[in-house]
Design a protein around this motif. Sequence first.
Motif, PDB file in Angstrom:
ATOM      1  N   ARG A 355      32.189  64.818  30.108  1.00 30.42           N
ATOM      2  CA  ARG A 355      33.397  65.449  30.650  1.00 30.42           C
ATOM      3  C   ARG A 355      34.434  65.583  29.545  1.00 30.42           C
ATOM      4  NH1 ARG A 355      38.308  63.833  32.885  1.00 30.42           N
ATOM      5  NH2 ARG A 355      39.028  65.079  34.684  1.00 30.42           N
ATOM      6  N   GLN A 390      31.221  68.800  32.332  1.00 30.82           N
ATOM      7  CA  GLN A 390      32.358  69.332  33.077  1.00 30.82           C
ATOM      8  C   GLN A 390      33.513  69.564  32.110  1.00 30.82           C
ATOM      9  OE1 GLN A 390      34.335  66.698  35.843  1.00 30.82           O
ATOM     10  NE2 GLN A 390      34.784  68.398  37.254  1.00 30.82           N
ATOM     11  N   GLU A 399      31.336  73.998  34.672  1.00 33.86           N
ATOM     12  CA  GLU A 399      30.290  72.984  34.626  1.00 33.86           C
ATOM     13  C   GLU A 399      29.126  73.479  33.776  1.00 33.86           C
ATOM     14  OE1 GLU A 399      29.149  71.950  38.547  1.00 33.86           O
ATOM     15  OE2 GLU A 399      31.038  70.918  39.019  1.00 33.86           O
TER      16      GLU A 399
END
Length: 408
Positions: A355, A390, A399
């Motif tokens: 992320r 992400q 994503e």
Amino acid sequence: MLLVIGMFVFWFIGGPRIVLEEILATRLQAPVNLQANPRFYWGKQQLQVTLQGLRIGTQAQPRLQLRRLMLSLLWRPLLTGHVKIQQIFLDQPSVYGPWPASPGSAASSANMHVSLPGDIQIRDGSLRWSGLAGHVLQLSDVQASFPRSGAGTATGRWFWNQHAGQGRLQMGIHSTSGLSLRNLQLLVGTRQVPDALRLQMPRLEIQDKVLQIPALQVHWRGNHEQRMECSLEDLQAQPGLQKIAMHSATVQAGSDFHIRVDNARFSWAQWTGQTSYVVSAEHLPELAKKWGLSWPKLTNPKVPRYFKMSGKLIWKNPRFDWTIRHGLLDSSPWSGNITGTWQPLEIHLDLKMQRLDLGAYLPASKPGPGAVLPRLPATWPITGSLQIGQLIWGKIRAEDVLIRSRKP
């Protein structure tokens, strides 16, 4: 009578000085100059030899200069052709470096045999060594006493990169077929911080062409609450083979930066090596500011708050292979490989990140057809790919993002 007259004339015209200069110049492979004939004093057990005004190197670029060099030799071994030095006294020695490499220096280092020839005393010594990290290191007022076996000490003043202070070295010495040092302690102070650098080494051995240091600790303090601690375990160096190895080493800068390397191997002859590593840092912007390092302007001036990576690094000039097995950027795990060369600089990435909040680093772009990423520089040595599970950038949510960089 003719023999006596010949010896007198030979001595009067400086014959012993000329012969000794030639012998030393041949052995040292550098010009040697003496101000006068050597002086000899016979004692009951010793022969004392005094050399006045010794200079090694040219007058314009000397390597070593001494006001006086005194050697005390046991004269009985001289009768059988053996030289056994009891004491060496250096009066006002001045050393200038770096010294040029002489032919055969690599071979001589491979056959090194380190031990003190006798008790060594230094009075009012000095050193000037240029090109040390881009600056000149100067030592002055050096007073030292190093017995062949016993307690050795050295004191002096130093100057480097507009900093100055005093230093003190003490250790226990035992020199036979090799050199063994015990409880070595070095203290270097500045005008502002009397104990800026402290080095402690319980033992150092030089035996059979191998230098061994079982443990070493270094503590450093700066003027602005800067602190650094370094330690290592089980270091072995082979200068003749130009190799070094150690079990582990750690560097701790304050409470926010820590690095550890394990099972390190390095050869500076071929510039090859490998090591496992763990690096962790907190509050990177504040850490960079504290140590006087530049840091880019980011949207959030406090990121990244935490950074960690561990893996293995292998290099073989000019290539390197950098593996990140476990990484963490704030709360986002990452891993991958970085390979390439450093001459010319070419970097290939294969990284994965769970992320990434890009808005903390760059101003958010407006969503829609006009949304563009920042342009890359005209010269971009990085290729490869970055996979992001992400990606968050302002109002953009994406994503399984794949970013690729190809050669132009």
